[in-house]
Design a protein around this motif. Structure first.
Motif, PDB file in Angstrom:
ATOM      1  N   ARG A  54       0.822  -1.211   0.000  1.00  0.00           N
ATOM      2  CA  ARG A  54       0.000   0.000   0.000  1.00  0.00           C
ATOM      3  C   ARG A  54       0.852   1.256   0.000  1.00  0.00           C
ATOM      4  NH1 ARG A  54      -5.292  -1.324   3.823  1.00  0.00           N
ATOM      5  NH2 ARG A  54      -5.953  -3.170   2.651  1.00  0.00           N
ATOM      6  N   SER A  55       1.974   1.235   0.728  1.00  0.00           N
ATOM      7  CA  SER A  55       2.856   2.401   0.748  1.00  0.00           C
ATOM      8  C   SER A  55       3.419   2.668  -0.647  1.00  0.00           C
ATOM      9  CB  SER A  55       3.999   2.179   1.749  1.00  0.00           C
ATOM     10  OG  SER A  55       3.504   2.026   3.060  1.00  0.00           O
ATOM     11  N   MET A  58       0.682   4.094  -2.890  1.00  0.00           N
ATOM     12  CA  MET A  58       0.389   5.489  -2.586  1.00  0.00           C
ATOM     13  C   MET A  58       1.459   6.412  -3.161  1.00  0.00           C
ATOM     14  SD  MET A  58      -0.935   4.995   1.354  1.00  0.00           S
ATOM     15  CE  MET A  58      -1.199   6.740   1.701  1.00  0.00           C
ATOM     16  N   LEU A 252      -5.211  10.507  -2.809  1.00  0.00           N
ATOM     17  CA  LEU A 252      -5.131   9.330  -1.938  1.00  0.00           C
ATOM     18  C   LEU A 252      -6.303   9.233  -0.973  1.00  0.00           C
ATOM     19  CD1 LEU A 252      -1.325   9.649  -1.063  1.00  0.00           C
ATOM     20  CD2 LEU A 252      -2.353   8.214  -2.820  1.00  0.00           C
ATOM     21  N   GLN A 254      -8.949   7.326  -0.725  1.00  0.00           N
ATOM     22  CA  GLN A 254      -9.279   5.982  -0.257  1.00  0.00           C
ATOM     23  C   GLN A 254      -8.175   5.410   0.637  1.00  0.00           C
ATOM     24  OE1 GLN A 254     -12.220   4.372  -0.670  1.00  0.00           O
ATOM     25  NE2 GLN A 254     -12.905   6.286  -1.606  1.00  0.00           N
ATOM     26  N   ASP A 255      -6.929   5.639   0.254  1.00  0.00           N
ATOM     27  CA  ASP A 255      -5.806   5.076   1.014  1.00  0.00           C
ATOM     28  C   ASP A 255      -5.687   5.689   2.405  1.00  0.00           C
ATOM     29  OD1 ASP A 255      -4.241   3.435  -1.185  1.00  0.00           O
ATOM     30  OD2 ASP A 255      -4.820   5.336  -2.091  1.00  0.00           O
ATOM     31  N   THR A 258      -6.963   4.028   5.783  1.00  0.00           N
ATOM     32  CA  THR A 258      -6.242   2.994   6.528  1.00  0.00           C
ATOM     33  C   THR A 258      -4.767   3.307   6.743  1.00  0.00           C
ATOM     34  OG1 THR A 258      -5.813   1.799   4.464  1.00  0.00           O
ATOM     35  CG2 THR A 258      -7.790   1.180   5.689  1.00  0.00           C
TER      36      THR A 258
END
Length: 454
Positions: A54-55, A58, A252, A254-255, A258
């Motif tokens: 995920r990082s 992003m 970002l 949506q990201d 979390t």
């Protein structure tokens, strides 16, 4: 004195002096630690891999957005470099076609900053007043004095709203941060990003750090091979003034549900300067757990620190290895207590015999308890037929069946078709001894048909 022929009874032996309770305790603790270590490693690997993925995603999205904005700005520069400058209505149409408020809400506008040699300043002011701005003047846009060689002025900016009108006529060369990026764009012939600035359009409400993206505008048809040639051909710059908080949230959104992100400009010698932080109150432990990456953005270096928040673990699953460790240690102590009690209640011979039987049953019960009460799904499968021999409650709950219903299935029937071939290959490898273990994530099929990652 004992009578002739009598046998003195041996004193009772303390159950704590028998090796069996201690051996049982040691084995229980050892088994617990082994299981805990395996689960801990698997969970840590899974969560770290998910966080890293995920990082990286992003960071890539943010980099892609900046590349796209740079390309748009170069397109506008090419439009402005042809022949004479477009009329204001033509520029308004060009800006409207970009639809910045909808497509790029962090970009406050598309502007053209004209390069004005000192000898042409009076003519520039007269031209602007003739275009309908009778009070027009070039206004210093920073603490530096006017450049003795030339000035700059924001003469076109779309959308032409009240906020953007605050930037009209500003000489950006008077601001050292903007000037650095303008000179870099002019001399290198490429898109350049400024360091952190307060945008001219900024108000007291919801103030954010800003940056300005510049693309040089050269008069078409002139040579641009050297720095001197590029300076002589310069007509000005197209710019995108951007609010960094809005930029990060638009890219970002949506990201950030979390993952928390802190963005800083790390280009200069004075240390990183914060551009955005979705969680300013994060702890030192969270900072230490952040994944830090640096990316080059139009001549600047951005440092991006990303760490998971509570929603990440709610979505990905909380680590359960500590529960296994605690439960195993408690079970081991209970087992130890049972063995001590048994040895204290019977004689040495009977206690030893009973210990062996009870130990075997208790060990089986312990394994059964760990199997049934485990906080994650477990199943025993006949590798030759795929038939489920035993399942625990967590596994059946995960797939929406009762344990009895699952026992009528085989593992192939509950495995997502995309993973079935790989699973069968893994079983063959395990059966042949080609591999000794197979840890992986896969999708199962829930009773209602949806996929379950596990």
């Amino acid at each position: 004195m004992s009578s002739p022929g009598s046998t003195a009874s041996a004193p009772p032996v303390s159950p704590l002096r028998s090796p069996w309770p201690w051996l049982g305790l040691a084995l229980g603790v050892l088994l617990t630690l082994v299981v805990w270590r395996i689960v801990h490693r698997a969970e840590t690997t899974r969560l770290n891999a998910l966080q890293a993925a995920r990082s990286t995603a992003m960071t890539r999205q943010l980099d892609d957005r900046m590349v796209a904005l740079g390309q748009m700005l170069r397109g506008a520069a090419g439009y402005l470099g042809r022949g004479t400058l477009p009329s204001r209505s033509e520029w308004r149409t060009y800006g409207a076609n970009l639809d910045l408020p909808t497509q790029y809400p962090a970009v406050l506008g598309l502007s053209f900053v004209e390069w004005i040699p000192r000898a042409e300043l009076a003519g520039h002011v007269a031209r602007m007043r003739k275009e309908g701005f009778p009070d027009y003047e070039v206004i210093l846009g920073g603490p530096l004095p006017a450049d003795p060689l030339a000035s700059s002025s924001i003469i076109y900016i779309e959308p032409w709203d009240a906020r953007n009108q605050r930037a009209f006529g500003k000489d950006m060369l008077a601001d050292p941060v903007r000037r650095e990026a303008m000179v870099q764009a002019r001399d290198l012939g490429r898109v350049a990003l400024s360091g952190p600035v307060t945008l001219y359009q900024e108000t007291d409400a919801d103030r954010q750090a800003g940056t300005v993206l510049f693309a040089p505008v050269y008069q078409q048809g002139l040579p641009l091979d050297t720095v001197d040639q590029r300076r002589r051909a310069l007509r000005g710059w197209t710019t995108f003034p951007m609010r960094m908080g809005d930029l990060i949230r638009s890219v970002l959104a949506q990201d950030l549900r979390t993952m928390d992100l802190a963005l800083a400009d790390d280009t200069g010698q004075d240390g990183a300067i914060s551009l955005f932080d979705s969680d300013p109150g994060h702890s030192a432990d969270e900072r230490a757990a952040s994944r830090v990456q640096s990316i080059a953005v139009a001549g600047r270096t951005w440092r991006i620190a990303i760490h998971p928040n509570a929603s990440f673990y709610a979505e990905a699953g909380q680590p359960r290895h500590w529960e296994i460790l605690l439960g195993g240690l408690v079970a081991s102590l209970l087992f130890f207590t049972v063995l001590v009690t048994l040895h204290g209640a019977e004689g040495r011979a009977q206690a030893l015999a009973r210990f062996r039987g009870e130990a075997a049953r208790a060990t089986e019960a312990q394994f059964r308890a760990l199997f049934e009460l485990a906080p994650f799904g477990m199943a025993i499968v006949d590798s030759s037929s795929g038939r489920l021999l035993s399942v625990n409650g967590c596994f059946s709950q995960m797939l929406g069946y009762t344990p009895a219903e699952l026992m009528e299935h085989d593992f192939q029937g509950n495995t997502h078709p995309d993973h079935l071939a790989a699973d069968l290959a893994s079983i063959r490898d395990l059966a042949s001894g080609a591999v000794s273990e197979a840890w992986k994530e896969k999708r199962y099929l829930h009773r209602d048909g949806h996929a379950v990652w596990a």
